[in-house]
Design an enzyme around this catalytic site. Structure first.
Site, PDB file in Angstrom:
ATOM      1  CD  GLU A   1      -3.720  -3.440  -1.254  1.00 12.18           C
ATOM      2  OE1 GLU A   1      -4.377  -4.476  -1.474  1.00 12.18           O
ATOM      3  OE2 GLU A   1      -3.798  -2.791  -0.188  1.00 12.18           O
TER       4      GLU A   1
ATOM      5  CB  CYS B   1      -0.948   0.007   1.210  1.00 12.48           C
ATOM      6  SG  CYS B   1      -0.102  -0.011   2.801  1.00 12.48           S
TER       7      CYS B   1
END
Length: 212
Positions: A172, A138
């Site tokens: 992500e 992330c």
């Protein structure tokens, strides 16, 4: 931490499912692959993956005691406690101890915070016996740093970018790294039925008050 985007979570699990299917096929393993999972949280990936026939066993490591306890509870609620061992501890330290045990691991799965992998985890990934590394990131800047560190040891087999929050910079990345000694013979499969077994995991307990 609880993933707020259920559709992105399903897509991520679909991707992970296809990776494990391909790894099992490449290994020609009837029993399935042995997985070491670091930064497992409350088991958002642990529980669905442990239900996959492509996965034989899972050792999952989480530093936060509340999350580790919740992961154990989630495994029990979903009937996979015998297949999963949850360890409370630092990813690098506990992961290294697990690697020094009797069982070898085929796959290392990491889902670190935005700061990425610490130096102990990078060193363990580089020197360990894992033929496959699945990295859920992330934090793209930390991912770039970690990939540069791991480049002498791994080739990138596949990358997926997921736009978690449209109109923001929160993206992500799911990266499949294959150890260079294995990469030439590895042919990833496509497909899987992640949605089928993910939807069966309806007994997940979420820890709302943990910030990663």
């Amino acid at each position: 931490f609880a993933h707020p985007n259920v559709f992105a979570m399903q897509e991520a699990c679909q991707w992970l499912w296809s990776r494990f299917e391909a790894i099992q096929e490449e290994m020609k393993s009837v029993e399935g692959v042995r997985l070491l999972e670091l930064y497992c949280g409350f088991g958002a990936h642990t529980v669905p993956l442990s239900r996959s026939p492509a996965v034989r066993s899972v050792i999952a490591v989480e530093l936060d005691k509340r999350l580790a306890d919740t992961a154990q509870k989630n495994c029990a609620l979903n009937g996979v406690a015998e297949k999963v061992t949850v360890i409370e501890g630092d990813a690098g330290v506990a992961g290294q101890k697990a690697c020094e045990g009797a069982a070898a691991f085929d796959v290392l799965l990491v889902d670190p915070p935005r700061s990425g992998l610490d130096c102990n985890v990078r060193q363990m990934a580089a020197s360990g016996g894992f033929q496959h590394l699945l990295y859920i990131s992330c934090g793209r800047h930390a991912l770039i740093r970690d990939l540069k560190e791991l480049r002498p040891y791994f080739d990138v087999s596949d990358v997926v970018a997921m736009d978690l929050f449209p109109l923001t910079d929160h993206v992500e990345h799911l990266v499949h790294l294959v150890r260079r000694s294995t990469a030439a013979s590895f042919k990833p499969a496509v497909g899987g039925k992640a949605r089928d077994w993910l939807c069966e995991c309806g007994n997940l307990v979420f820890s709302r008050n943990v910030i990663r």
